[in-house]
Design an enzyme around this catalytic site. Structure first.
Site, PDB file in Angstrom:
ATOM      1  N   THR A  99       0.864  -1.178   0.000  1.00  0.00           N
ATOM      2  CA  THR A  99       0.000   0.000   0.000  1.00  0.00           C
ATOM      3  C   THR A  99       0.901   1.228   0.000  1.00  0.00           C
ATOM      4  O   THR A  99       1.586   1.510   0.984  1.00  0.00           O
ATOM      5  CB  THR A  99      -0.924   0.017   1.228  1.00  0.00           C
ATOM      6  OG1 THR A  99      -1.781  -1.126   1.188  1.00  0.00           O
ATOM      7  CG2 THR A  99      -1.782   1.274   1.236  1.00  0.00           C
ATOM      8  N   LYS A 110      -7.605   1.074  -2.861  1.00  0.00           N
ATOM      9  CA  LYS A 110      -7.202   0.713  -1.495  1.00  0.00           C
ATOM     10  C   LYS A 110      -7.441   1.866  -0.540  1.00  0.00           C
ATOM     11  O   LYS A 110      -7.810   1.664   0.628  1.00  0.00           O
ATOM     12  CB  LYS A 110      -5.729   0.288  -1.478  1.00  0.00           C
ATOM     13  CG  LYS A 110      -5.182  -0.062  -0.084  1.00  0.00           C
ATOM     14  CD  LYS A 110      -5.912  -1.261   0.542  1.00  0.00           C
ATOM     15  CE  LYS A 110      -5.395  -1.547   1.951  1.00  0.00           C
ATOM     16  NZ  LYS A 110      -4.063  -2.160   1.974  1.00  0.00           N
ATOM     17  N   LYS A 114       0.068   5.436   8.409  1.00  0.00           N
ATOM     18  CA  LYS A 114       0.761   5.621   7.126  1.00  0.00           C
ATOM     19  C   LYS A 114      -0.236   5.628   5.984  1.00  0.00           C
ATOM     20  O   LYS A 114      -0.195   6.484   5.098  1.00  0.00           O
ATOM     21  CB  LYS A 114       1.798   4.500   6.946  1.00  0.00           C
ATOM     22  CG  LYS A 114       2.646   4.600   5.682  1.00  0.00           C
ATOM     23  CD  LYS A 114       2.102   3.775   4.518  1.00  0.00           C
ATOM     24  CE  LYS A 114       2.222   2.293   4.774  1.00  0.00           C
ATOM     25  NZ  LYS A 114       1.814   1.478   3.575  1.00  0.00           N
TER      26      LYS A 114
END
Length: 301
Positions: A110, A185, A253
């Protein structure tokens, strides 16, 4: 030679693969590729993890991403962040330097859509395919081969890679050109942030109100409030157990990527921004490595 994927029942050609990154997600994903009959060479920044993986699954290990990628038809990566991904892709020891023309790089990390587009362009310049393919489903999904895989990239590259990805996918879908997988995502993480906070508040409220939280969930999970988070996390949340799943540090993050992308596309994410700050509080409580369901901890301390 053909091999049959146990999860999908589809036949796929046995391929020579490389897998870069053997963390809690990458190690079981690479293991599914071996179990499906593919020849797999692994690389990990900490060699001990690669050695342990080979001892368990067979295959080979390499000292550098370039060495792992040599002669591989597909190179999979699942590392930490943008910088980690650049490091395994680029430079003299990077995977791109070792890949043969026509090979496809599949990134399960990701990361930002920006670095995805940057690396996809570099791959094209080197005669390589590139598919961004972040996953959802957590450690359990990786171990059970039940991940949701959202992909971006050229349609031909995706069509070639999809039968390989099937080894650990519950669903795998192309969402558009390079970067579309990462943007999808982000939608996933945005939705999860709000769901977990809502569940945390509901459970904390039930406790304060003197209700049996398990009974509450049994009833409301059968209605409109039901979700994967509720079904799989309510017991451990109520018990204050957060030593599993996806860590708060990694969620922050990801949410930073979401919030940055929202500025770029002009989207408003007020709930996501608020939950990000709640996760910051959890980090301040020493919970950076706790599972993301630990949002309840700041409500019950």
């Amino acid at each position: 030679m053909r091999c049959r994927d146990a999860a999908t029942g589809r036949n796929s050609r046995m391929a020579k693969l490389a897998f870069l990154g053997l963390g809690v997600m990458g190690a079981p994903m690479a293991g599914h590729l071996r179990a499906a009959g593919h020849a797999v060479t692994v690389y990990n920044r900490s060699p001990a993890k690669a050695e342990a993986w080979v001892a368990r699954h067979g295959g080979d290990r390499a000292e550098t991403p370039r060495e792992a990628a040599a002669d591989a038809e597909f190179v999979m990566a699942c590392v930490g962040n943008d910088d980690d991904l650049r490091q395994v892709c680029l430079g003299d020891d990077g995977a791109f330097a070792g890949m043969q023309k026509g090979a496809v790089f599949v990134d399960h990390t990701t990361v930002s859509a920006a670095v995805t587009r940057e690396l996809a362009e570099a791959a094209r310049g080197a005669g390589l395919g590139y598919v961004d393919a972040p996953v959802s489903g957590g450690q359990a999904g990786a171990e059970n081969g039940q991940l949701s895989v959202m992909c971006g990239g050229d349609a031909d590259d995706y069509d070639r890679a999809a039968p390989i990805i099937d080894a650990y996918a519950r669903i795998c879908r192309r969402m558009g050109e390079a970067g579309a997988g990462q943007m999808t995502k982000m939608c996933n993480q945005i939705a999860i942030a709000g769901l977990v906070q809502g569940l945390a508040e509901a459970l904390a409220f039930a406790q304060k109100a003197g209700l049996d939280s398990a009974a509450v969930v049994e009833v409301i999970s059968q209605g409109a409030a039901g979700s994967w988070q509720m079904a799989n996390r309510h017991k451990t949340m109520a018990a204050g157990e957060f030593d599993h799943g996806f860590a708060v540090d990694w969620m922050r993050k990801d949410l930073a990527i979401c919030l940055s992308a929202a500025d770029e596309v002009g989207a408003s994410l007020p709930v996501t921004a608020l939950v990000d700050q709640f996760y910051k509080e959890v980090q301040g409580m020493g919970g950076g490595r706790w599972d993301t369901s630990s949002l309840i901890a700041r409500l019950t301390r």
